[in-house]
Design an enzyme around this catalytic site. Structure first.
Site, PDB file in Angstrom:
ATOM      1  N   TYR A  99     -39.992  39.947 -32.193  1.00 31.33           N
ATOM      2  CA  TYR A  99     -41.116  39.480 -33.001  1.00 31.33           C
ATOM      3  C   TYR A  99     -42.224  38.909 -32.124  1.00 31.33           C
ATOM      4  O   TYR A  99     -42.047  38.716 -30.915  1.00 31.33           O
ATOM      5  CB  TYR A  99     -40.649  38.440 -34.020  1.00 31.33           C
ATOM      6  CG  TYR A  99     -40.401  37.051 -33.444  1.00 31.33           C
ATOM      7  CD1 TYR A  99     -39.282  36.790 -32.669  1.00 31.33           C
ATOM      8  CD2 TYR A  99     -41.305  36.010 -33.664  1.00 31.33           C
ATOM      9  CE1 TYR A  99     -39.064  35.522 -32.137  1.00 31.33           C
ATOM     10  CE2 TYR A  99     -41.085  34.745 -33.140  1.00 31.33           C
ATOM     11  CZ  TYR A  99     -39.969  34.502 -32.374  1.00 31.33           C
ATOM     12  OH  TYR A  99     -39.754  33.262 -31.840  1.00 31.33           O
ATOM     13  N   LYS A 153     -38.326  38.103 -26.704  1.00 34.44           N
ATOM     14  CA  LYS A 153     -38.663  37.346 -27.927  1.00 34.44           C
ATOM     15  C   LYS A 153     -37.891  37.980 -29.078  1.00 34.44           C
ATOM     16  O   LYS A 153     -38.427  38.756 -29.878  1.00 34.44           O
ATOM     17  CB  LYS A 153     -40.183  37.339 -28.153  1.00 34.44           C
ATOM     18  CG  LYS A 153     -40.643  36.184 -29.042  1.00 34.44           C
ATOM     19  CD  LYS A 153     -42.125  35.944 -28.891  1.00 34.44           C
ATOM     20  CE  LYS A 153     -42.710  35.038 -29.950  1.00 34.44           C
ATOM     21  NZ  LYS A 153     -42.270  33.650 -29.935  1.00 34.44           N
ATOM     22  N   GLU A 164     -37.015  25.032 -21.263  1.00 35.80           N
ATOM     23  CA  GLU A 164     -38.213  25.079 -22.113  1.00 35.80           C
ATOM     24  C   GLU A 164     -37.933  24.307 -23.391  1.00 35.80           C
ATOM     25  O   GLU A 164     -36.867  23.692 -23.532  1.00 35.80           O
ATOM     26  CB  GLU A 164     -38.592  26.533 -22.419  1.00 35.80           C
ATOM     27  CG  GLU A 164     -37.525  27.299 -23.174  1.00 35.80           C
ATOM     28  CD  GLU A 164     -37.905  28.741 -23.484  1.00 35.80           C
ATOM     29  OE1 GLU A 164     -39.093  29.068 -23.517  1.00 35.80           O
ATOM     30  OE2 GLU A 164     -36.972  29.543 -23.719  1.00 35.80           O
ATOM     31  N   LEU A 184     -38.862  31.976 -22.306  1.00 35.22           N
ATOM     32  CA  LEU A 184     -39.866  32.926 -22.786  1.00 35.22           C
ATOM     33  C   LEU A 184     -41.149  32.652 -21.996  1.00 35.22           C
ATOM     34  O   LEU A 184     -41.593  31.493 -21.917  1.00 35.22           O
ATOM     35  CB  LEU A 184     -40.131  32.709 -24.281  1.00 35.22           C
ATOM     36  CG  LEU A 184     -41.101  33.733 -24.852  1.00 35.22           C
ATOM     37  CD1 LEU A 184     -40.410  35.090 -25.012  1.00 35.22           C
ATOM     38  CD2 LEU A 184     -41.660  33.273 -26.181  1.00 35.22           C
TER      39      LEU A 184
END
Ligand SMILES: Cc1ncc(COP(=O)(O)O)c(C=O)c1O
Length: 274
Positions: free
Chosen positions: A31, A142, A174, A198
């Site tokens: 996505y 993702k 993250e 990411l």
């Protein structure tokens, strides 16, 4: 509300997802979320590059040309105009009888729809908590598999703070839906873009702005203790832009206010949006 469903614009009721869509059963898909400012997609090409890369990493053949997808997204925002908001899009491997291996024949299913923000997302100084990074080792994709992120964000919500910051052992990776930066002695640190995070589009914009501003940048991992001892902490994402974090695990960062470098990075970021 109109939805881009594969290549057609249809009403939400018409966009039916099969119970054997592999996105629904396995999280087998990818996505993107693209911010829209003043009716225009922000960093469209970078997001589409990442969408295509994510699809390719999990071996979904991207079903559209870049030009067709862009034209369809333009049609979508013509029908559903957005001043300030985002478009969400996802691509799954398609529909097939439930079985783990890839189906021999399945057509990928693509869905995109927009959201207009009722109010601008807050970038007021926020708080965060640390949480174990229990996710898989391909966080660079993702993917629709967001359970580790969902559990982490809920953990933050339950403690009334805005973000959960992941760590593997002592090393910060993250946030649950953001990238994490610290500033120490005027140097900006963030985890290198490898399989553990990411590579945020906002992260990349922030790094390029930092370079423009002459801020020294190190894409190097740092520890929980480094973060707690740092001068500034902030998170970045498409929806949160550059947001200062001033308390982590109940510990105040520096003087507990947005730092100078964070503020100047955000000011310059905001300047790119008009
Ligand atoms: C796990 C994770 N890291 C980082 C980000 C930030 O990425 P971007 O700046 O492209 O929105 C996101 C955004 O959703 C995310 O889910």
């Amino acid at each position: 509300m109109m939805i881009l469903f594969n290549e057609d614009l249809v009403s939400r009721d018409e966009a039916t997802i099969d119970i054997e869509d592999r996105g629904y059963q396995f999280g087998d898909g990818v996505y993107e979320v693209i911010r829209i400012y003043h009716g225009v997609f922000f960093e469209l090409e970078a997001h589409l590059d990442r969408l295509e890369r994510s699809a390719s990493e999990i071996k979904i053949a991207f079903p559209f040309s870049r030009e067709d997808l862009k034209a369809n997204l333009e049609k979508l925002i013509e029908k559903e105009p957005v001043q300030s908001g985002h478009v969400y899009m996802q691509l799954t491997r398609g529909v097939a009888p439930r079985n783990h291996p890839f189906p021999e024949k399945a057509d990928p299913v693509f869905v995109a729809y927009t959201k207009e923000y009722e109010k601008e997302p807050s970038r007021a100084p926020g708080r965060a908590v640390f949480t174990d990074d229990i996710r898989w080792l391909r966080c660079d994709i993702k993917s629709l598999n967001l359970l580790g992120n969902v559990l982490a964000k809920q953990f933050a919500n339950d403690q009334n703070v805005e973000e959960a910051i992941f760590h593997r052992g002592e090393w910060i990776t993250e946030g649950s839906s953001t990238n994490v930066f610290i500033v120490k002695n005027k140097t900006l640190y963030t985890h290198p873009a490898n399989h553990l995070i990411l590579n945020g589009i906002t992260r990349r914009v922030v790094l390029s702005i930092a370079k423009d501003l002459g801020v020294k940048v190190k894409e190097e991992a740092f520890t929980k203790q480094d973060l707690l001892d740092s001068d500034e902490v902030f998170i970045s994402s498409t929806t949160q832009e550059v947001r200062p974090i001033v308390v982590v695990d109940g510990v105040r960062i520096s003087d507990g206010k947005e730092g100078e470098i964070t503020a100047s990075l955000h000011a310059k970021f905001a300047g790119r949006l008009s």
